[in-house]
Design a protein around this motif. Structure first.
Motif, mmCIF file in Angstrom:
data_model
loop_
_atom_site.group_PDB
_atom_site.id
_atom_site.type_symbol
_atom_site.label_atom_id
_atom_site.label_comp_id
_atom_site.label_asym_id
_atom_site.label_seq_id
_atom_site.Cartn_x
_atom_site.Cartn_y
_atom_site.Cartn_z
ATOM 1 N N ALA A 109 7.575 -9.683 4.732
ATOM 2 C CA ALA A 109 7.171 -9.901 6.435
ATOM 3 C C ALA A 109 5.845 -8.976 6.729
ATOM 4 O O ALA A 109 5.103 -9.684 7.239
ATOM 5 N N TYR A 110 5.879 -7.839 6.115
ATOM 6 C CA TYR A 110 4.443 -6.986 6.445
ATOM 7 C C TYR A 110 3.224 -7.576 5.787
ATOM 8 O O TYR A 110 2.296 -7.847 6.459
ATOM 9 N N GLU A 111 3.387 -8.438 4.675
ATOM 10 C CA GLU A 111 2.343 -9.039 3.864
ATOM 11 C C GLU A 111 2.058 -10.226 4.749
ATOM 12 O O GLU A 111 0.731 -10.660 4.813
ATOM 13 N N LEU A 112 3.006 -11.016 5.000
ATOM 14 C CA LEU A 112 2.641 -12.120 6.004
ATOM 15 C C LEU A 112 1.976 -11.878 7.165
ATOM 16 O O LEU A 112 1.005 -12.515 7.768
ATOM 17 N N ALA A 113 2.442 -10.872 7.863
ATOM 18 C CA ALA A 113 1.855 -10.305 9.328
ATOM 19 C C ALA A 113 0.490 -9.912 9.014
ATOM 20 O O ALA A 113 -0.473 -10.166 9.728
ATOM 21 N N LEU A 114 0.047 -9.389 7.767
ATOM 22 C CA LEU A 114 -1.323 -8.913 7.427
ATOM 23 C C LEU A 114 -2.177 -10.155 7.275
ATOM 24 O O LEU A 114 -3.272 -10.317 7.706
ATOM 25 N N LYS A 174 -7.056 -14.426 11.492
ATOM 26 C CA LYS A 174 -7.103 -14.533 12.905
ATOM 27 C C LYS A 174 -6.127 -15.454 13.577
ATOM 28 O O LYS A 174 -6.288 -16.276 14.621
ATOM 29 N N THR A 175 -4.998 -15.827 12.839
ATOM 30 C CA THR A 175 -3.995 -16.671 13.680
ATOM 31 C C THR A 175 -3.115 -15.689 14.345
ATOM 32 O O THR A 175 -2.111 -16.546 14.978
ATOM 33 N N ASP A 176 -2.986 -14.435 14.166
ATOM 34 C CA ASP A 176 -2.052 -13.639 14.953
ATOM 35 C C ASP A 176 -2.907 -12.454 15.568
ATOM 36 O O ASP A 176 -3.704 -11.964 14.837
ATOM 37 N N ALA A 177 -2.078 -11.795 16.349
ATOM 38 C CA ALA A 177 -2.850 -10.486 16.835
ATOM 39 C C ALA A 177 -2.240 -9.320 15.757
ATOM 40 O O ALA A 177 -1.605 -9.547 15.081
ATOM 41 N N LEU A 178 -2.875 -8.079 15.958
ATOM 42 C CA LEU A 178 -2.694 -7.025 15.133
ATOM 43 C C LEU A 178 -1.081 -6.515 15.529
ATOM 44 O O LEU A 178 -0.661 -5.680 14.657
ATOM 45 N N ASP A 226 3.822 -3.827 13.957
ATOM 46 C CA ASP A 226 5.338 -3.624 14.094
ATOM 47 C C ASP A 226 6.196 -3.966 12.824
ATOM 48 O O ASP A 226 7.041 -3.183 12.494
ATOM 49 N N ALA A 227 5.547 -4.762 11.882
ATOM 50 C CA ALA A 227 6.414 -5.257 10.728
ATOM 51 C C ALA A 227 6.162 -3.778 9.643
ATOM 52 O O ALA A 227 6.904 -3.206 9.088
ATOM 53 N N GLY A 228 4.942 -3.098 9.919
ATOM 54 C CA GLY A 228 4.622 -1.917 9.026
ATOM 55 C C GLY A 228 5.565 -0.760 9.677
ATOM 56 O O GLY A 228 6.051 -0.044 8.711
#
Length: 195
Positions: free
Chosen positions: A128-133, A139-143, A148-150
């Protein structure tokens, strides 16, 4: 004192009561002697073997404890009661030791299963963390979702470290409950510095 040491003490008492019981009931005799006597009496030493001597006697000696039979029976009853009590003490110590082993093994298994579940969850959190990064970098999602995943991954890693420590403590408790010797580091260090 640990359960094993108490068990040896109780077993020694049981054996002592058992030996006293069989000795008092006559099943184990240390030895017996039959005695007899013969004799004569006379007024003078010269007349001792004459037919005119005062008296001749022949007799046997037998010991027969007629009047202390109640005391012997009471001693036997007391020995039997002590033997039974020592056996009950031994059973209690044994059950306590088995209960301690069962409890520590159950704690160990529970902690190990819990740790396995946390490790499986860590793989999901890392993914989940890798996908969020990846979403943040493209640039498809915010930081914020990546942070939060980290944060969740870091919290899970801390929980895994805590469970690993608990598993090691459980292993030590199992070893101790099974009768393993345990020495403290302070005692070993003291022996090395003070020979």
């Amino acid at each position: 004192m640990d359960d094993l040491g108490r068990g040896f003490k109780v077993a020694k008492r049981v054996l002592g009561h058992f030996l006293r019981l069989i000795t008092r009931t006559g099943h184990l005799k240390s030895g017996s002697a039959d005695n007899a006597s013969a004799g004569a009496s006379a007024a003078n030493l010269e007349d001792l073997l004459d037919s005119s001597s005062g008296a001749w006697s022949i007799g046997g000696l037998a010991r027969w404890p007629i009047f202390d039979a109640g005391a012997q029976q009471a001693d036997i009853s007391i020995a039997q009661a002590r033997f039974g009590a020592a056996g009950a003490d031994y059973d209690a110590v044994l059950l306590s030791a088995l209960s301690e082993v069962e409890t520590t093994l159950a704690n160990y298994v529970f902690t190990a299963r819990e740790l396995d579940g946390l490790r499986r969850a860590r793989a999901d959190r890392e993914r989940a963390y890798e996908l969020a990064l990846v979403r943040y970098r493209t640039k498809t999602d915010a930081l914020f979702p990546a942070l939060d995943a980290g944060l969740r991954l870091t919290g899970l890693n801390a929980e895994i470290a805590s469970r690993e420590q608990a598993l090691l403590i459980s292993e030590i408790n199992v070893y101790r409950a099974l009768g393993g010797g345990w020495q403290s580091f302070e005692t070993d260090a003291t022996k090395e510095t003070n020979p």
